[in-house]
Design a protein around this motif. Structure first.
Motif, PDB file in Angstrom:
ATOM      1  N   TYR A   1       0.867  -1.186   0.000  1.00 50.29           N
ATOM      2  CA  TYR A   1       0.000   0.000   0.000  1.00 50.29           C
ATOM      3  C   TYR A   1       0.901   1.233   0.000  1.00 50.29           C
ATOM      4  CZ  TYR A   1      -3.713   3.263   1.240  1.00 50.29           C
ATOM      5  OH  TYR A   1      -4.607   4.303   1.216  1.00 50.29           O
ATOM      6  N   PRO A   2       0.560   2.221  -0.817  1.00 48.79           N
ATOM      7  CA  PRO A   2       1.467   3.372  -0.982  1.00 48.79           C
ATOM      8  C   PRO A   2       1.396   4.395   0.152  1.00 48.79           C
ATOM      9  CG  PRO A   2      -0.483   3.670  -2.343  1.00 48.79           C
ATOM     10  CD  PRO A   2      -0.596   2.308  -1.732  1.00 48.79           C
ATOM     11  N   PHE A   3       1.545   3.955   1.375  1.00 50.49           N
ATOM     12  CA  PHE A   3       1.604   4.894   2.490  1.00 50.49           C
ATOM     13  C   PHE A   3       2.301   4.217   3.655  1.00 50.49           C
ATOM     14  CE2 PHE A   3       0.090   6.939   6.362  1.00 50.49           C
ATOM     15  CZ  PHE A   3       0.251   8.284   6.046  1.00 50.49           C
ATOM     16  N   GLY A   4       3.491   4.686   3.980  1.00 55.04           N
ATOM     17  CA  GLY A   4       4.236   4.151   5.109  1.00 55.04           C
ATOM     18  C   GLY A   4       4.485   2.665   4.969  1.00 55.04           C
ATOM     19  N   THR A   5       4.270   1.948   6.067  1.00 52.52           N
ATOM     20  CA  THR A   5       4.502   0.490   6.073  1.00 52.52           C
ATOM     21  C   THR A   5       3.189  -0.291   6.026  1.00 52.52           C
ATOM     22  OG1 THR A   5       4.522   0.504   8.494  1.00 52.52           O
ATOM     23  CG2 THR A   5       6.648   0.732   7.382  1.00 52.52           C
ATOM     24  N   LEU A   6       2.109   0.368   5.659  1.00 48.48           N
ATOM     25  CA  LEU A   6       0.816  -0.312   5.613  1.00 48.48           C
ATOM     26  C   LEU A   6       0.784  -1.372   4.512  1.00 48.48           C
ATOM     27  CD1 LEU A   6      -1.727   2.636   6.073  1.00 48.48           C
ATOM     28  CD2 LEU A   6      -1.009   0.965   7.777  1.00 48.48           C
ATOM     29  N   ARG A   7      -0.021  -2.421   4.752  1.00 49.10           N
ATOM     30  CA  ARG A   7      -0.269  -3.435   3.740  1.00 49.10           C
ATOM     31  C   ARG A   7      -1.721  -3.331   3.306  1.00 49.10           C
ATOM     32  NH1 ARG A   7       3.196  -7.853   4.359  1.00 49.10           N
ATOM     33  NH2 ARG A   7       2.463  -8.620   2.344  1.00 49.10           N
ATOM     34  N   LEU A   8      -2.013  -3.924   2.157  1.00 51.78           N
ATOM     35  CA  LEU A   8      -3.346  -3.850   1.560  1.00 51.78           C
ATOM     36  C   LEU A   8      -3.879  -5.258   1.339  1.00 51.78           C
ATOM     37  CD1 LEU A   8      -5.655  -2.366  -0.049  1.00 51.78           C
ATOM     38  CD2 LEU A   8      -4.187  -2.603  -2.059  1.00 51.78           C
ATOM     39  N   LEU A   9      -5.167  -5.456   1.665  1.00 48.92           N
ATOM     40  CA  LEU A   9      -5.826  -6.734   1.392  1.00 48.92           C
ATOM     41  C   LEU A   9      -6.920  -6.493   0.359  1.00 48.92           C
ATOM     42  CD1 LEU A   9      -6.086  -9.782   2.359  1.00 48.92           C
ATOM     43  CD2 LEU A   9      -8.085  -8.982   3.639  1.00 48.92           C
ATOM     44  N   HIS A  10      -6.766  -7.108  -0.838  1.00 50.41           N
ATOM     45  CA  HIS A  10      -7.826  -7.075  -1.842  1.00 50.41           C
ATOM     46  C   HIS A  10      -8.896  -8.067  -1.378  1.00 50.41           C
ATOM     47  CE1 HIS A  10      -5.235  -4.772  -4.543  1.00 50.41           C
ATOM     48  NE2 HIS A  10      -4.261  -5.665  -4.302  1.00 50.41           N
TER      49      HIS A  10
END
Length: 500
Positions: free
Chosen positions: A108-117
């Motif tokens: 995810y394009p912000f800090g160390t966040l991850r993204l779940l589709h």
């Protein structure tokens, strides 16, 4: 001595904290690579994260309950959830709902966040939030020690508070759910501060519980700044919130016949939550007495001391409660046979000892109504079994001991004016034939332990013979009770009590 204290501290169970939850959550996420399948649980916050793309809907998932964030200053963690037209959502979900999300992990394009589709999002049981930490549950000795070091009251009341925290299992065939009612009433010789002191003690215990487990009228709360993303959001209690607890928010409620507000009355009557509800007056017809598994009469004030260890281990305590509910979730009639026999013996003993006054207290609408007290006692027995980890015969003996203490307190602490009123009501009910009145009490004892309330005619006659009434006279009494409208015969040989 210092060495002993250090050793005890080393052996103390580690506290379950938000920091530990965040750490475990991050470790789970970091083990999964981008493009791999993942299944995560957490609290869905319906608030757009920073730098969210324009296409799709983006929310955030927190591993920590929103209410815990208010007083939590440690590291935070979130997972960004992407919802699109292919995402399956199994139910209406509000902000703060505890959910399980399945999908594919990505960056995810912000800090160390991850993204779940997200491919699927469904409500999860809030109890799972606690069951993940089974090893941190308190032992029976640890739980008893924490309460006894916090609350200063007689042994039976201390135990009753523990039982109320553990709540009561559902009894098959009963109309109530798995709540619990603990009440305290000031006796005629009791201190004026007794009820107030119990209320303040229970308020302290209640204040340690998370917002999600407090029965409240306000269903929404707010976070003004989450401390990481710089966002504010609203949240509500999970729809599958698990056990709920209530303590009167205002001491003026203690003067009410039912010390709960109007909006909580139905919840109180259905036992959908645990009510820790002291009551200033003492009347055997009060709802707070009738529906309480443990209607204590208070002689001396109860006190408490803020316990740092209990405050640190509150979340461990909740894990213990959730696991005990899982271990003993229901009680079946066949498990209560031994209890039924001992309960009938308990009633017979007190009728011999206290006579008409006890008979009056067991009438319909009174605190020791035999049928009602039997059913409430079964629930209390389940709470005791939750503490011990199993249902056993010694527990039934302990339960009867608690009920004997409650009976002695009510009989001795009721004002004389109340006692005379009860006896007059009883005499009007049974009429002038004292032997028939005693027979009616014996029938009520038998009926109290029957699921359908039906007692066989022959069984009733045998009980009268055991009491010392010859058989011919016993049969005459049964016929007299039928003619008088105290009993009726729904089918040949089967008798049922007519409530007044």
């Amino acid at each position: 001595m210092e060495e002993l204290m250090e050793l005890l501290n080393l052996e103390r169970k580690p506290a379950l904290t938000p920091e530990r939850r965040v750490k475990d959550f991050l470790e789970d996420i970091q083990r999964t690579r981008n493009g791999e399948e993942a299944r995560v649980r957490g609290f869905l916050i319906l608030r757009k994260p920073p730098n969210a793309p324009r296409e799709g809907i983006y929310y955030i998932l927190s591993p920590v309950a929103p209410s815990e964030m208010k007083n939590y200053c440690g590291p935070r963690a979130y997972l960004v959830i992407e919802i699109n037209e292919t995402t399956r959502i199994d139910a209406k979900i509000q902000s703060g709902e505890y959910v399980e999300a399945e999908g594919v992990l990505d960056a995810y394009p912000f800090g160390t966040l991850r993204l779940l589709h997200a491919r699927k999002i469904s409500p999860a049981d809030y109890s799972e939030y606690w069951k993940d930490y089974r090893p941190l549950a308190l032992s029976k000795n640890e739980l008893e020690s924490l309460i006894s070091e916090t609350i200063y009251a007689n042994y039976e009341l201390e135990r009753a508070i523990i039982y109320s925290i553990l709540t009561a299992p559902f009894v098959v065939g009963a109309e109530w759910l798995d709540g619990f009612v603990l009440s305290g009433f000031r006796g005629v010789d009791g201190s004026k501060n007794a009820t107030l002191s119990l209320w303040e003690t229970l308020k302290y215990i209640h204040s340690l519980l998370p917002w999600e487990m407090q029965l409240r009228r306000d269903r929404w709360a707010e976070i003004e700044d989450d401390g990481l993303l710089g966002i504010d959001f609203r949240f509500t209690r999970p729809s599958r919130a698990g056990p709920l607890y209530y303590v009167p928010h205002n001491k003026t409620l203690l003067e009410s016949e039912v010390p709960v507000p109007k909006w909580a009355l139905k919840t109180f009557e259905r036992k959908e939550a645990t009510f820790l509800t002291p009551r200033a007056g003492i009347r055997p017809e009060d709802e707070a007495a009738l529906l309480a598994e443990t209607p204590f009469v208070l002689i001396e004030p109860v006190s408490y001391e803020r316990n740092r260890e209990l405050e640190e281990l509150t979340q461990n305590l909740i894990v213990t409660v959730i696991l005990s509910r899982e271990m003993i979730s229901t009680l079946n009639p066949w498990e209560l046979k031994e209890y039924g026999w001992k309960f009938e013996a308990f009633l017979a003993k007190n009728r011999r000892e206290y006579g008409e006054l006890f008979d009056a207290l067991t009438l319909s609408g009174k605190v020791f109504n035999a049928n009602l007290r039997y059913r409430l006692g079964a629930r209390l027995l389940g709470s005791m079994a939750r503490l011990e980890g199993k249902l056993s015969k010694p527990l039934i003996t302990d339960l009867i001991g608690i009920y004997q203490e409650l009976t002695d307190l009510w009989v001795n602490e009721l004002p004389e004016k109340e006692k005379l009123r009860l006896i007059r009501e009883y005499e009007r009910y049974v009429g002038s034939d004292k032997l028939a009145g005693r027979a009616l009490s014996i029938f009520a004892d038998l009926e109290s332990t029957r699921k359908d309330g039906i007692v066989l005619r022959e069984e009733f006659i045998r009980a009268l013979e055991e009491y010392g009434i010859r058989r011919g006279r016993a049969e005459e009494i049964v016929d007299s009770l039928l003619r008088g409208g105290y009993l009726y015969e729904p089918s040949p040989g089967k008798l049922k009590l007519i409530r007044w």
